[in-house]
Design a protein around this motif. Structure first.
Motif, mmCIF file in Angstrom:
data_model
loop_
_atom_site.group_PDB
_atom_site.id
_atom_site.type_symbol
_atom_site.label_atom_id
_atom_site.label_comp_id
_atom_site.label_asym_id
_atom_site.label_seq_id
_atom_site.Cartn_x
_atom_site.Cartn_y
_atom_site.Cartn_z
ATOM 1 N N MET A 58 -3.178 13.631 -47.962
ATOM 2 C CA MET A 58 -2.046 13.722 -47.064
ATOM 3 C C MET A 58 -1.300 12.400 -47.094
ATOM 4 S SD MET A 58 -2.041 14.476 -42.982
ATOM 5 C CE MET A 58 -2.828 16.021 -43.300
ATOM 6 N N LYS A 59 -0.019 12.485 -47.352
ATOM 7 C CA LYS A 59 0.811 11.292 -47.484
ATOM 8 C C LYS A 59 1.745 11.176 -46.285
ATOM 9 C CE LYS A 59 2.512 8.033 -50.225
ATOM 10 N NZ LYS A 59 1.834 6.845 -50.513
ATOM 11 N N LEU A 60 1.582 10.122 -45.497
ATOM 12 C CA LEU A 60 2.437 9.873 -44.342
ATOM 13 C C LEU A 60 3.209 8.579 -44.557
ATOM 14 C CD1 LEU A 60 -0.060 10.657 -41.435
ATOM 15 C CD2 LEU A 60 1.742 12.118 -42.306
ATOM 16 N N LYS A 61 4.395 8.534 -43.980
ATOM 17 C CA LYS A 61 5.192 7.311 -44.034
ATOM 18 C C LYS A 61 4.611 6.286 -43.072
ATOM 19 C CE LYS A 61 9.469 9.814 -44.807
ATOM 20 N NZ LYS A 61 10.773 10.153 -44.235
ATOM 21 N N MET A 62 4.975 5.049 -43.301
ATOM 22 C CA MET A 62 4.540 3.996 -42.392
ATOM 23 C C MET A 62 5.570 3.806 -41.280
ATOM 24 S SD MET A 62 3.324 0.291 -43.590
ATOM 25 C CE MET A 62 1.936 -0.432 -42.825
ATOM 26 N N PHE A 63 6.841 3.902 -41.620
ATOM 27 C CA PHE A 63 7.927 3.731 -40.664
ATOM 28 C C PHE A 63 8.854 4.938 -40.745
ATOM 29 C CE2 PHE A 63 6.625 -0.474 -42.098
ATOM 30 C CZ PHE A 63 6.282 -1.051 -40.892
ATOM 31 N N TYR A 64 9.248 5.450 -39.589
ATOM 32 C CA TYR A 64 10.081 6.649 -39.530
ATOM 33 C C TYR A 64 11.475 6.313 -39.052
ATOM 34 C CZ TYR A 64 6.030 9.472 -40.467
ATOM 35 O OH TYR A 64 4.939 10.030 -41.080
ATOM 36 N N ARG A 65 12.441 7.046 -39.587
ATOM 37 C CA ARG A 65 13.843 6.824 -39.236
ATOM 38 C C ARG A 65 14.189 7.493 -37.911
ATOM 39 N NH1 ARG A 65 19.262 8.939 -41.258
ATOM 40 N NH2 ARG A 65 18.113 10.873 -41.453
ATOM 41 N N TYR B 147 -5.906 18.858 -38.929
ATOM 42 C CA TYR B 147 -7.220 18.571 -38.340
ATOM 43 C C TYR B 147 -7.806 19.832 -37.716
ATOM 44 C CZ TYR B 147 -10.636 17.072 -34.902
ATOM 45 O OH TYR B 147 -11.769 16.965 -34.133
ATOM 46 N N TRP B 148 -7.000 20.551 -36.952
ATOM 47 C CA TRP B 148 -7.476 21.773 -36.304
ATOM 48 C C TRP B 148 -7.908 22.824 -37.319
ATOM 49 C CZ3 TRP B 148 -3.078 22.074 -32.151
ATOM 50 C CH2 TRP B 148 -3.445 21.287 -31.048
ATOM 51 N N GLN B 149 -7.285 22.832 -38.486
ATOM 52 C CA GLN B 149 -7.629 23.803 -39.524
ATOM 53 C C GLN B 149 -8.800 23.330 -40.388
ATOM 54 O OE1 GLN B 149 -3.913 24.264 -41.555
ATOM 55 N NE2 GLN B 149 -2.965 25.374 -39.864
ATOM 56 N N GLY B 150 -9.307 22.144 -40.102
ATOM 57 C CA GLY B 150 -10.449 21.620 -40.837
ATOM 58 C C GLY B 150 -10.087 20.929 -42.134
ATOM 59 N N GLY B 151 -8.830 20.580 -42.305
ATOM 60 C CA GLY B 151 -8.367 19.955 -43.543
ATOM 61 C C GLY B 151 -8.641 18.471 -43.640
ATOM 62 N N ILE B 152 -8.809 17.807 -42.506
ATOM 63 C CA ILE B 152 -9.126 16.380 -42.515
ATOM 64 C C ILE B 152 -10.224 16.102 -41.501
ATOM 65 C CG2 ILE B 152 -6.843 15.601 -43.280
ATOM 66 C CD1 ILE B 152 -6.222 14.852 -40.377
ATOM 67 N N GLU B 153 -10.903 14.995 -41.703
ATOM 68 C CA GLU B 153 -11.984 14.584 -40.812
ATOM 69 C C GLU B 153 -11.418 13.905 -39.564
ATOM 70 O OE1 GLU B 153 -15.322 15.092 -41.300
ATOM 71 O OE2 GLU B 153 -14.705 16.298 -43.026
ATOM 72 N N GLU C 242 -5.001 7.604 -38.643
ATOM 73 C CA GLU C 242 -3.595 7.880 -38.959
ATOM 74 C C GLU C 242 -2.725 7.859 -37.701
ATOM 75 O OE1 GLU C 242 -2.071 8.057 -41.799
ATOM 76 O OE2 GLU C 242 -3.843 7.983 -43.064
ATOM 77 N N ILE C 243 -3.209 8.439 -36.618
ATOM 78 C CA ILE C 243 -2.416 8.453 -35.383
ATOM 79 C C ILE C 243 -2.261 7.036 -34.843
ATOM 80 C CG2 ILE C 243 -2.447 9.156 -32.951
ATOM 81 C CD1 ILE C 243 -3.317 11.909 -33.884
ATOM 82 N N LYS C 244 -3.312 6.243 -34.889
ATOM 83 C CA LYS C 244 -3.206 4.846 -34.438
ATOM 84 C C LYS C 244 -2.215 4.066 -35.303
ATOM 85 C CE LYS C 244 -7.621 4.225 -32.129
ATOM 86 N NZ LYS C 244 -8.886 3.492 -32.126
ATOM 87 N N SER C 245 -2.229 4.307 -36.594
ATOM 88 C CA SER C 245 -1.305 3.642 -37.503
ATOM 89 C C SER C 245 0.140 4.048 -37.210
ATOM 90 C CB SER C 245 -1.669 3.975 -38.951
ATOM 91 O OG SER C 245 -0.733 3.425 -39.834
#
Length: 77
Positions: free
Chosen positions: A1-8, A24-30, A37-40
């Motif tokens: 999963m690729k997320l940006k660091m800064f959002y416009r 996460y709810w679908q079991g795709g990530i730990e 990721e959320i903290k970042s």
């Protein structure tokens, strides 16, 4: 999963928050990856997520109560 660091925009950020929590709810990530990721996202985009210690209106409307409950619990850790 690729997320940006800064959002416009808040909408872009909310969209990726939705994708992250839904995956996460679908079991795709730990659980530990979700927390990291959320903290970042929060550290790099705090002004787009919170205003006056509450989620911004755009984020509230785009994400919904259940997803934001997860995000809020993670940010309180």
């Amino acid at each position: 999963m690729k997320l940006k660091m800064f959002y416009r925009t808040q909408r872009d950020l909310a969209s990726d928050l939705n994708m992250l929590v839904d995956t996460y709810w679908q079991g795709g990530i730990e659980e530990n990856l979700l927390v990291d990721e959320i903290k970042s996202l929060y550290e790099n985009n705090e002004e787009k997520i919170l205003k006056d210690s509450q989620f911004t209106k755009v984020v509230q409307q785009q994400c919904g109560k259940r997803r934001l409950a997860v995000v809020e619990k993670i940010l309180e850790i």
